[in-house]
Design an enzyme around this catalytic site. Structure first.
Site, PDB file in Angstrom:
ATOM      1  N   GLU A   1      -9.351  11.407 -13.325  1.00 10.73           N
ATOM      2  CA  GLU A   1     -10.306  10.662 -14.144  1.00 10.73           C
ATOM      3  C   GLU A   1     -10.430  11.441 -15.443  1.00 10.73           C
ATOM      4  OE1 GLU A   1     -14.942   9.231 -14.306  1.00 10.73           O
ATOM      5  OE2 GLU A   1     -14.370  11.269 -13.872  1.00 10.73           O
TER       6      GLU A   1
ATOM      7  N   ASP B   1     -12.053  14.320 -10.392  1.00 10.29           N
ATOM      8  CA  ASP B   1     -13.200  13.876 -11.177  1.00 10.29           C
ATOM      9  C   ASP B   1     -13.321  14.601 -12.521  1.00 10.29           C
ATOM     10  OD1 ASP B   1     -15.921  12.440 -11.014  1.00 10.29           O
ATOM     11  OD2 ASP B   1     -16.557  14.495 -11.408  1.00 10.29           O
TER      12      ASP B   1
ATOM     13  N   ASP C   1     -21.963   5.294   5.836  1.00  7.79           N
ATOM     14  CA  ASP C   1     -21.454   6.542   6.409  1.00  7.79           C
ATOM     15  C   ASP C   1     -19.994   6.410   6.833  1.00  7.79           C
ATOM     16  OD1 ASP C   1     -21.675   5.138   8.954  1.00  7.79           O
ATOM     17  OD2 ASP C   1     -23.840   5.462   8.711  1.00  7.79           O
TER      18      ASP C   1
ATOM     19  N   ASP D   1     -23.300   0.958   6.949  1.00 10.10           N
ATOM     20  CA  ASP D   1     -24.185   1.900   7.643  1.00 10.10           C
ATOM     21  C   ASP D   1     -24.020   1.713   9.146  1.00 10.10           C
ATOM     22  OD1 ASP D   1     -26.266   3.448   8.532  1.00 10.10           O
ATOM     23  OD2 ASP D   1     -27.843   2.064   7.864  1.00 10.10           O
TER      24      ASP D   1
ATOM     25  N   ASP E   1     -11.921  12.310  -3.200  1.00  6.36           N
ATOM     26  CA  ASP E   1     -12.422  12.606  -4.537  1.00  6.36           C
ATOM     27  C   ASP E   1     -12.537  14.125  -4.628  1.00  6.36           C
ATOM     28  OD1 ASP E   1     -13.812  12.123  -7.062  1.00  6.36           O
ATOM     29  OD2 ASP E   1     -14.405  10.209  -6.186  1.00  6.36           O
TER      30      ASP E   1
ATOM     31  N   HIS F   1     -17.388   2.820  -9.352  1.00  4.94           N
ATOM     32  CA  HIS F   1     -18.806   3.141  -9.145  1.00  4.94           C
ATOM     33  C   HIS F   1     -19.532   3.554 -10.427  1.00  4.94           C
ATOM     34  CE1 HIS F   1     -16.778   6.901  -9.391  1.00  4.94           C
ATOM     35  NE2 HIS F   1     -17.919   7.564  -9.425  1.00  4.94           N
ATOM     36  N   ASP F   2     -18.805   3.633 -11.537  1.00  2.17           N
ATOM     37  CA  ASP F   2     -19.439   3.989 -12.818  1.00  2.17           C
ATOM     38  C   ASP F   2     -19.528   2.795 -13.759  1.00  2.17           C
ATOM     39  OD1 ASP F   2     -19.649   6.682 -12.114  1.00  2.17           O
ATOM     40  OD2 ASP F   2     -17.670   7.167 -12.917  1.00  2.17           O
TER      41      ASP F   2
ATOM     42  N   ASP G   1     -29.648   3.930   9.346  1.00  2.00           N
ATOM     43  CA  ASP G   1     -30.647   4.727   8.632  1.00  2.00           C
ATOM     44  C   ASP G   1     -30.705   4.294   7.159  1.00  2.00           C
ATOM     45  OD1 ASP G   1     -28.272   5.675   7.656  1.00  2.00           O
ATOM     46  OD2 ASP G   1     -28.677   7.790   8.058  1.00  2.00           O
TER      47      ASP G   1
HETATM   48  C1  GLC Z   1     -17.360  11.124 -12.945  1.00  2.00           C
HETATM   49  C2  GLC Z   1     -17.867  10.320 -11.773  1.00  2.00           C
HETATM   50  C3  GLC Z   1     -19.312  10.003 -11.995  1.00  2.00           C
HETATM   51  C4  GLC Z   1     -20.064  11.302 -12.056  1.00  2.00           C
HETATM   52  C5  GLC Z   1     -19.466  12.252 -13.102  1.00  2.00           C
HETATM   53  C6  GLC Z   1     -19.947  13.630 -12.878  1.00  2.00           C
HETATM   54  O1  GLC Z   1     -17.379  10.427 -14.129  1.00  2.00           O
HETATM   55  O2  GLC Z   1     -17.073   9.192 -11.598  1.00  2.00           O
HETATM   56  O3  GLC Z   1     -19.843   9.169 -11.014  1.00  2.00           O
HETATM   57  O4  GLC Z   1     -21.400  11.073 -12.368  1.00  2.00           O
HETATM   58  O5  GLC Z   1     -18.071  12.312 -13.042  1.00  2.00           O
HETATM   59  O6  GLC Z   1     -19.392  14.159 -11.699  1.00  2.00           O
HETATM   60 CA    CA Z   2     -25.964   5.697   8.131  1.00  2.00          CA
END
Ligand code: GLC
Ligand code: CA
Length: 527
Positions: free
Chosen positions: A243, A193, A28, A20, A97, A309-310, A24
């Site tokens: 993905e 994605d 970012d 950050d 992404d 992140h999943d 805030d």
């Molecule tokens: C993918 C992303 C995930 C998101 C999903 C819907 O699996 O990695 O974080 O929630 O798609 O966009």
């Molecule tokens: Ca910030």
């Protein structure tokens, strides 16, 4: 495929949680810019930025309101341009992404589509007069009613993520234009994605109670749509990674065989619960290696990753985040960086960040975790039981702020961040690991450098040794040398396998083989 893609070490940034810059509480783009030195020193040559597009953030940016604007919380387009320029000045690539299975219900296209059954945007989404009993990934029905159109629209994910209709040629043209716009700007490719669900034809007839993700996965027309888009993308000098959801190796190959011109490589999405509650993760991991060997044999390219992140944190999931934390994180690094294909690291993996283990559901933010928690309450579980169950697989495990130092907010921000900092920031953080020659961070640096210098590790043949669990052992054979990799993926002391090659080989990383292997033992031999 371009050489730089084969040489890429990709680092995934989840911008909200990385750094950050303006205090805030939200990470970012300028925060990312301020850490480019760090990433460069780590040996990273490619960044993948999770979505930074304008979004109401129902699913943290995976619900895009405007594909050509930067989310104000993350900065401006000018900040983005500077980031891109600074990456390129360092010889780093920047991969975006790309979320094109759905957008946000606040996107102009959806606002328009809601208004009329006949207007120019009428068919940009899936509309039905009568919904069936299809389920959405984040709980509840996959159909939601729209008052103004008096129809239901389809959403595979949350109701704020309406699915785009790829049968509509105007929509496809808009997406192609948008993708070109980003490529003209100079971005170096895309992580695409949730791309397995583009063909929704006949979804009205899907069996009751199925998930939208099961009802329309990997259908032929979806591949056709994708190929059309990606063959254009591939005329540029880019990295492409999809993905995907794949039920077996052949569905995976359909996306990555070079002859198909869809993706250079794929990240296979597995619901975190499948891994978290798996009864034999060793066997599971070995099976993944076998899949990658098959991909390689077929002349395709792999994407290797332990976390994103999943997923829960890799050291908590496959390793040990208690007594053997240090050794487990290193052993996992060895697995990720010695296989065929492109290695992906997720932020914080390089310092062994762990799951967050929050005590209250109110500490969690993830839409998926909250939906699953509700579902468990409805199933009759107490809130303690429900929390214990859903927290293990929660996506927030990997989304807590990056731990830069041991200060109150871990050097991520000077104010309370959007998601709680993991309490172990006082012992697990970048600053302390920079000063410790034996740290996970230093180990990653050495291993990345080693990998970048080795053609064999990138492209050499792979063969898996038949070893009893929990030992994983494989060979990478190149023109000039062969590597033997051995890992004990458990917290038990185990009997060493007999691997004749190791007798004459030179130890490059780890400890020499002896009769018994300690917990999370690893070695890389060269011969
Ligand atoms: C993918 C992303 C995930 C998101 C999903 C819907 O699996 O990695 O974080 O929630 O798609 O966009
Ligand atoms: Ca910030």
């Amino acid at each position: 495929m371009n050489t730089w893609v084969k040489d890429a070490i990709v680092y995934q940034i989840y911008p909200r949680s990385f750094k950050d810059s303006n205090n805030d509480g939200i990470g970012d783009i300028n925060g990312v810019r301020s850490k480019l030195d760090y990433l460069e020193q780590l040996g990273i040559n490619t960044l993948w930025l999770s979505p930074v597009y304008d979004s109401p953030c129902d699913d943290n940016g995976y619900d895009i309101r405007d594909y050509q604007t930067i989310l104000a919380e993350f900065g401006t387009m000018q900040d983005f341009d500077l980031l891109l320029e600074e990456c390129h000045q360092r010889g780093m690539k920047l991969v975006m992404d790309l979320v094109i299975n759905h957008c946000s219900d606040e996107h102009e296209w959806f606002e328009q589509s809601k208004l009329s059954k006949t207007g120019p945007y009428a068919d940009y989404f899936y509309w039905a007069d009568k919904p069936n009993d299809l389920k959405s990934v984040f709980g509840g029905s996959a159909w939601d009613y729209c008052e103004s159109r008096q129809q239901f629209y389809l959403h595979t994910f949350s109701k704020k993520q309406p699915d785009l209709n790829w049968e509509c040629s105007d929509l496809v043209s808009e997406i192609e234009r948008m993708v070109d716009w980003w490529l003209d700007k100079g971005v170096d490719g895309f992580r695409v994605d949730a791309i397995s669900f583009l063909d929704k034809s006949g979804i009205e007839d899907a069996p009751n109670g199925t998930f939208a993700t099961e009802a329309c996965v990997n259908r032929p027309k979806g591949h056709t749509h994708l190929r059309k888009l990606m063959s254009k993308v591939h005329t540029r000098d880019v990295l492409s990674v999809g993905e995907i959801n794949a039920r077996g190796t052949s569905e995976l190959l359909d996306y990555v065989l070079p002859s198909r011109n869809e993706f250079q490589m794929a990240i296979v999405f597995t619901p975190p619960e499948i891994e978290v509650f798996h009864e034999n993760l060793n066997q599971y991991y070995k099976d993944q290696i076998k899949v990658r060997i098959e991909v390689q044999r077929q002349g395709a390219w792999n994407a290797n990753f332990l976390s994103n992140h999943d997923k829960p944190r890799q050291v908590s999931l496959y390793g040990d985040d208690g007594e053997f934390w240090l050794q487990a994180a290193k052993a996992l690094a060895v697995l990720n960086l010695t296989q065929h294909g492109t290695p992906y690291l997720y932020q914080g993996e390089e310092i062994g960040m762990t799951n967050c283990y929050f005590d209250e559901i109110s500490d969690y933010d993830d839409i998926d975790t909250i939906a699953k928690f509700q579902e468990q309450l409805e199933n009759g579980l107490s809130s303690e039981q429900a929390l214990a169950l859903v927290s293990k697989a929660s996506r927030d495990n990997s989304r807590t702020p990056m731990q830069w130092d041991s200060s109150t907010f871990a050097g991520f921000s000077k104010v309370t961040p959007w998601l709680k900092v993991n309490e172990n920031k006082s012992t697990i953080n970048v600053k302390s690991q920079e000063q410790d020659a034996e740290s996970i961070l230093q180990f990653y640096k050495q291993l990345i450098e080693f990998r970048l210098g080795s053609e064999t590790l990138k492209t050499g043949d792979t063969s898996l040794h038949e070893t009893a669990d929990p030992i994983i052992a494989y060979q990478r054979q190149g023109d000039s040398c062969t590597y033997l990799v051995i890992v004990n993926l458990s917290s038990e002391v185990v009997l060493a396998p007999s691997l004749p090659e190791s007798q004459t080989a030179r130890l490059m990383f780890g400890e020499a083989l002896s009769e018994y292997l300690p917990p999370y033992y690893f070695a890389i031999y060269k011969y």
